[in-house]
Design a protein around this motif. Sequence first.
Motif, short mmCIF file in Angstrom:
data_model
loop_
_atom_site.label_atom_id
_atom_site.label_comp_id
_atom_site.label_asym_id
_atom_site.label_seq_id
_atom_site.Cartn_x
_atom_site.Cartn_y
_atom_site.Cartn_z
N LEU A 178 133.35 21.05 6.07
CA LEU A 178 132.63 20.03 6.14
C LEU A 178 133.42 18.80 6.87
O LEU A 178 134.51 18.69 6.76
N THR A 210 130.69 14.08 5.39
CA THR A 210 130.08 14.85 4.55
C THR A 210 130.66 15.12 3.25
O THR A 210 129.95 14.94 2.25
N CYS A 259 124.57 20.50 3.47
CA CYS A 259 125.71 21.00 3.97
C CYS A 259 126.25 22.30 3.29
O CYS A 259 127.32 22.42 2.68
#
Lengths: 422, 537
Positions: free
Chosen positions: B406, B410, B455
């Motif tokens: 990530l 995020t 995500c």
Amino acid sequence: MVSRDTDDPFLKDILALHANLLRAAQEWGQGATLGAEVENLRRTALCLNHQRYCRLIPRYRTLAAGQNLLAAVDPDTIVNELMFTTDLFKSYQPAWLSGGDFVALTDWLSSLFSAPIAASLDGVTDISEWRTRLRAAGVFVTYSSGTSGRMSFVPRDQMTWNALRRNSTAYADRSWFAAAPGQRPVFDCLVAGPQGDGTGIQGAGAGLASWATRSHFLFDGAPTGAKGPDAYERAIAFIRGSREAERRLLIFGVPFQVRRLCDQVLARCGPLPLASGSMVVTGGGWKSFAGERIPRHQLEELIASAFGIARTQSVDGYSTAELSCTLIGCAEGAYHVPPLMEAVVLDEALMGNIGAEGTGILGFLDPFALSYPGFIITGDLGKLRSGGCGCGRTGWFIDGEIRRAPGQELRGCGGVMASVTA
Amino acid sequence: MSDLARQLEACFAAADRHVIRVPALVKGRLCSPPALEPEQLAPRSDTGAPENASAVSRIEGTWVIRRPLGGAAGEHWLLVTPSPDPRELIETDWQGLARSLYGLPFREIERFIGAVQEKVLSLRGRQWPQTVQAAASQRFLHGQPLDFWLDHLAELLDPEGLADMVDRQLGKPWASGQQFLDGWVGVDATIRRGYVARMAPAVFGNAAPVPRRLRAQVRAMPTRQLHITAGNAPVVPIVSFLYGLVTKGVLVVKSPAESNLLATMLALAMWATDPEHPVTRATSLVYWKGGDSRYEDVLFAPEAFDRLVVWGSPETVGSVRARAPKAKTIFLNPRYGLSLIGRAAFPDHMQEVAMRGSTDTLIANQLACWSSLVHYVEGDEATALAYCQALQQALARWDEHAPNVLSRATLGQVRLLRRTAFLEGTWFTNGTPPAISSAVVYLREPFDLSVHPTCRLVVVRRLDRLEQIFPFLNSSISTIGVYPTRALIEVRDGCAAAGVSNLFPLGECEGLFAGMPHDGMQILGELVNWTTSMIDE
């Protein structure tokens, strides 16, 4: 009335630390350089607040419990795992507000507050009445519309409310607030805005006005009928009165209102020099009046030309509705963090360390926030530094402009266009 | 070494200094960015932005896309791409087009696509330096290696599949789509003479023109197209380009910053195939920062293009609507996917549905409009929580196979959700905190889906009955994967009535066929001008 939890083992120690911090803030306000022991006091208070929040504030307890952090933690753990954004104070269902469901709104507010809120809500139909009822129950609610359009509500108990009204004066120039026993300090106060205490900025204006020999609110609701021009005429008369009495004047307001006041003064009567030692203090930013925004140095020039004061006598403050004190802007372009609270800078992952310099998202840990979680991530970006400043102040400061952090942009074929319930 | 390989290597020549320089394709011409030193490309340090933030800036007439290096604060990879004059991108020679690209037989388009596909495949298997692989995959190719994208690009450049798409979307029972694109196709229909023409004898008497026996013909006339594409899924600019290519369109495709490197590979392959080919000469693959008025004032001007294809956010869509109100525009708004799991799955098929649900979640690493964001489980809370655990394990397997790194931003979003909208949720995370790789969150109450970080995070919600999903449906839902098949058949009419476009078995939501409708539309039909002619029989 609020049925305060009598089992509050941390409060006494926290209040003792508050007293020490206020004394340190006074010294700092008079130019002293503080030692590491003050930072230790502040951080100790923050860690005790964590334990107290865990006991008393349901939303905070949920967050801490979800991460197995209900026990004592160090300040860096608070910074990295236990800070809330200001969205916490807007986390109600908008339908409650639009539908006038003040019972649901109060239940939600209780989840952020250090005690169950037991207010009589019969017949409440608007925010004003709701705040009045809560106040009667010992809960002082300030609100802010912010830039998102959704109102935030911050619930303060009596101690936290007192801190809001008192803390910024602790490190202010003492000459403004000093008075002989039984007398009021000698200065006049013109608040360039409406009278009230609903928003943080109104509360600050009301607080300053309450200290003054004479005070006046630009929009004072005087029954002369006409708005606008009459309001400015009355303000100009008030300013002239201070000048004639040779009493220094403190003008306080949000930047766009101060700008308008300057424009009106110059248009109506030309430069209107203030008594020696007078000051103009702005705070609250431009928010939805960004279209009227002018650079700080231009506003200072405008103030100087309208009121004939040196640029060093024109100060901008920075705060948020969730904090109990204000950062002081200086002529060097810095915003100084009073020792009453801890400033931190976070990266995009919302990670940071107590006592670290850097550029990023600004966060503040306010030990005086007793009734709601006072570990706040702002939506603002800045560069946090420590040390000496050209203005003579020492300690932590935001170096240069404070800007809004950009929002997350939604891009792509995958994603959610708008608010939708799932 | 081939020209193509040389060009691609040139892009990475300054990789050791964390700079990738990519050309743009402007009407068949490769335009390279000026060779600025990294110091000249550095962003201003006093902007107040977090030191590891992503950003785009325009420096010395060049676009500089900045992505954090992932290590020390303040270090970045820079993707540098030229900023061509927007006026160069507009084609106004209609007559020339009618003679060249528009007149090209579709089989030649097919042949060209096949040749480009071969060029793309020729780049596979090269030994790129580690720095290049790391930069390309982690910062500009959504975490996948170069070869993965070359394979994917080659798969999309499938001449037969694209021909099938044309035939399905443009074809009629009496003629193929290719025939409509290549020329005028007769329509076996009775032509009703116009009202005024029928009145003519009453006006002109015997001098009136004698009615003629006419035959109708229809042609799918190509158009000049501007594609503004979005960045969540890297294939979006490629897919949008292919929609235009197979309709013989004159194309300007704006890639998003996140996918510019993939579009560059396509541009280089086309150029290497034949820079003078009418398709290459009619194609511009470029980048500009969305909203830049220097570009958009020119390109959104009336008559600059015949069609606009806009993928993107409400802001992008709103901006285009406001600035190009007269252009015929196809809006492909962001959409999302869901999963619906009936109680028949539990307990015997728990692992199977978790694997299937995770598969639909992982589509384009949860960034595509088909990717599942929320799994609705029919059953009690204990069942839902058991499913969460099974799903967490399935996601962990994916994390092992295709690591999910990530971005800091995020990660910040996820960490923030834990303190805000998902505060009351029960979390099941994979990875080493704070660097989680995937997560499942069980939420007892309805929530605002717009906060979903897309995500590799799944929200699980519980239903007593599958039909309880209906209130949560809307036309922004692209795809729902359902288990078991019996449940799919039971709910699909209700889901389709709510505006859902695709209803598939759980675990099969990425399935597609050539010519499949997109967002409820036959897109190719929207990209051509259906033009009618009548001639004497």
